[in-house]
Design a protein around this motif. Sequence first.
Motif, PDB file in Angstrom:
ATOM      1  N   VAL A 164      12.340 -31.648  53.702  1.00  0.00           N
ATOM      2  CA  VAL A 164      11.522 -31.844  52.494  1.00  0.00           C
ATOM      3  C   VAL A 164      11.746 -33.244  51.929  1.00  0.00           C
ATOM      4  CG1 VAL A 164      11.229 -31.091  50.102  1.00  0.00           C
ATOM      5  CG2 VAL A 164      11.360 -29.398  51.910  1.00  0.00           C
ATOM      6  N   LEU A 166       8.954 -36.158  51.440  1.00  0.00           N
ATOM      7  CA  LEU A 166       8.710 -36.812  50.146  1.00  0.00           C
ATOM      8  C   LEU A 166       8.788 -38.326  50.274  1.00  0.00           C
ATOM      9  CD1 LEU A 166      10.633 -34.515  47.643  1.00  0.00           C
ATOM     10  CD2 LEU A 166       8.167 -34.836  47.825  1.00  0.00           C
ATOM     11  N   THR A 211       5.664 -39.471  52.124  1.00  0.00           N
ATOM     12  CA  THR A 211       4.507 -39.400  51.229  1.00  0.00           C
ATOM     13  C   THR A 211       4.529 -40.553  50.240  1.00  0.00           C
ATOM     14  OG1 THR A 211       4.502 -36.989  51.430  1.00  0.00           O
ATOM     15  CG2 THR A 211       3.290 -37.929  49.584  1.00  0.00           C
ATOM     16  N   GLY A 212       5.694 -40.865  49.708  1.00  0.00           N
ATOM     17  CA  GLY A 212       5.812 -41.993  48.785  1.00  0.00           C
ATOM     18  C   GLY A 212       5.426 -43.303  49.432  1.00  0.00           C
TER      19      GLY A 212
END
Length: 126
Positions: free
Chosen positions: A45, A49, A52-53
């Motif tokens: 996860v 993240l 995605t950032g």
Amino acid sequence: MSANHARQWQQPRTQQRPEKQEKVAVKVQRQGWITKGEKVIYSAVGAMLIATGIFVVSFSSSTDALNRDMQRLEKTVQTQQTTNEGLLFEMKELSRPERITKIAEENGLKIQNTQVKQTTAYNETE
């Protein structure tokens, strides 16, 4: 004698003390706060993240670059339109019939018919 003998018999026999048992250190495995499976899930996860950032930042950067290019092109177009409007106004000023007649007379031309038409008006009627 029997009492003495009994005492002698008891003396060599001293009280048997229990043998000291060696203490064996037992390692107790301490339960972790997070299990291995949870660590894997949290790591996955976290990696998603971070990815995605990075994607959001790069997309925002490319969008910003496109917007800047578009604004620069719009400014160039606006400048060119202003230049074109100025040249169009100058063209209309230079193609006035009075000016053409004046230049013709200065160069020694005689105009027999005083009807001088603008070329744009002539082209539009055809």
